[in-house]
Motif scaffolding. Structure first.
Motif, PDB file in Angstrom:
ATOM      1  N   VAL A 142       0.995  -1.409  -0.165  1.00 14.05           N
ATOM      2  CA  VAL A 142       0.030  -0.298   0.025  1.00 14.05           C
ATOM      3  C   VAL A 142       1.046   1.650   0.248  1.00 14.05           C
ATOM      4  O   VAL A 142       1.729   1.792   1.247  1.00 14.05           O
TER       5      VAL A 142
ATOM      6  N   THR B  12      -1.439  -1.148  -4.076  1.00 18.82           N
ATOM      7  CA  THR B  12      -2.435  -0.158  -4.350  1.00 18.82           C
ATOM      8  C   THR B  12      -2.147   1.340  -3.193  1.00 18.82           C
ATOM      9  O   THR B  12      -0.695   1.174  -3.119  1.00 18.82           O
TER      10      THR B  12
ATOM     11  N   TYR C 258      -5.141   7.197  -7.744  1.00 18.70           N
ATOM     12  CA  TYR C 258      -6.881   7.589  -6.614  1.00 18.70           C
ATOM     13  C   TYR C 258      -7.577   7.364  -7.381  1.00 18.70           C
ATOM     14  O   TYR C 258      -9.008   6.786  -7.560  1.00 18.70           O
TER      15      TYR C 258
ATOM     16  N   LEU D 280     -10.351   1.438   1.548  1.00 16.06           N
ATOM     17  CA  LEU D 280      -9.052   0.128   1.970  1.00 16.06           C
ATOM     18  C   LEU D 280      -9.674  -1.275   2.524  1.00 16.06           C
ATOM     19  O   LEU D 280      -9.924  -2.356   1.651  1.00 16.06           O
TER      20      LEU D 280
ATOM     21  N   ALA E 230     -12.139  -3.126  -0.157  1.00 14.68           N
ATOM     22  CA  ALA E 230     -11.076  -3.239  -1.549  1.00 14.68           C
ATOM     23  C   ALA E 230     -10.467  -4.851  -0.974  1.00 14.68           C
ATOM     24  O   ALA E 230     -10.669  -5.798  -1.452  1.00 14.68           O
TER      25      ALA E 230
ATOM     26  N   THR F 235      -3.802  -4.986  -8.344  1.00 16.96           N
ATOM     27  CA  THR F 235      -4.375  -3.945  -7.754  1.00 16.96           C
ATOM     28  C   THR F 235      -5.743  -4.559  -7.250  1.00 16.96           C
ATOM     29  O   THR F 235      -6.368  -5.655  -7.821  1.00 16.96           O
TER      30      THR F 235
END
Length: 298
Positions: A72, A98, A109, A117, A120, A297
């Motif tokens: 991240v 990501t 983004y 997050l 996801a 991703t």
């Protein structure tokens, strides 16, 4: 994972790469750690601060070389560019990447599907998106870099940086654009067939929006094996200003898409890759290609 109904992660650890000097970063990291602990209890979370420009690439390269980490990048476009290139330095890496916005420019983004997050990670669905592979060839050899969003020469990338640095609100942003225009110089490129062209702006875009208000293309598909080519042949300040105004208001509309684009520089020229400046010397052959599905991703 234990058999307690908790979701199973498609990665073996989370790695947060960040600039410790950015204001509010400590609180942001605490929130991210809390979210990950809630949604994926037992997942190891490593915090990797950067110490200098280029360090994020080194950290990402090391992490991408072992296991299946979720890397991240808590950063803007430039920091994420370093992370992406670090992962691409490792052939056949199984790292998943990501970005969470924490910088001046967060175009990538904003161009991706809107979700946190937590959302996801909870979904656990890894997908692959295209990158732009840029090969700079000179007599001294080749240099390959990757871009997650765009490669630009001239007006458009400089406009993007100017808007981000000029303050919030459309009035301040338009003032920043005007300042950018006043200092812009045209540049000349030589195509592979020998034809020459003089441009005020050339941008090769894998995303549709730049710098919050600049819509350079109507395409919203960073996974179709193609990218958009947005050009403005040298035509003077008035035409540049009109194009800029359209980009930050209505958008530039549909643009031609290609899978590769090549030319040589007639003179030394700065290039923007995801907002970061790369200086290209005269006589450099530049090849930009779509790298389909190159980045995993969430």
């Amino acid at each position: 994972m234990a058999d307690d109904g908790a979701p199973t992660a498609p990665f073996d650890r989370a790695v947060l790469i960040f600039n410790p000097g950015r204001p509010g970063m400590g609180q942001r990291l605490e929130e991210l750690q809390r979210d990950l602990a809630t949604d994926l209890p037992g997942l190891r979370v490593d915090l990797l601060p950067t110490d200098y420009a280029g360090h994020a690439r080194e950290l990402a390269r090391t992490e991408a070389g072992r296991g299946t980490p979720l890397i991240v990048s808590v950063s803007g476009d430039g920091g994420y560019n370093e992370v992406v290139n670090g992962v691409m330095d490792v052939p056949a890496s199984t790292a998943v990447c990501t970005v969470l916005p924490a910088g001046n420019a967060n175009d990538h983004y904003r161009s991706m599907p809107v979700r946190t997050l937590r959302e996801a990670v909870s979904a656990g669905r890894v997908r692959r998106i295209d990158l732009l592979r840029i090969t700079f060839s000179t007599r001294a050899g080749e240099r390959v870099l990757y871009a997650h969003s765009y490669v630009g020469f001239g007006l458009t990338p400089l406009m993007a940086i100017g808007i981000e640095q000029g303050g919030k609100g459309k009035i301040l942003e338009l003032i920043s654009v005007a300042r950018t225009l006043s200092g812009l110089k045209p540049f000349e490129l030589v195509r592979d067939d020998g034809a020459t062209a003089r441009f005020d702006s050339l941008i090769l875009a894998n995303i549709s929006r730049m710098a919050k208000y600049g819509t350079v293309s109507e395409s919203h598909h960073p996974d179709d094996g193609r990218f958009e080519v947005v050009t403005l042949p040298h035509a003077g300040l008035v035409k540049m200003a009109l194009m800029t105004l359209r980009a930050v208001t209505l958008g530039l509309g549909h643009q031609p898409s290609v899978s590769s684009y090549a030319f040589s520089t007639r003179e030394a020229v700065p290039c923007q890759i995801d907002g970061e400046v790369v200086y290209v010397e005269a006589g450099t052959h530049v090849l930009v290609e779509s790298a389909p599905g190159a980045l995993a991703t969430v």
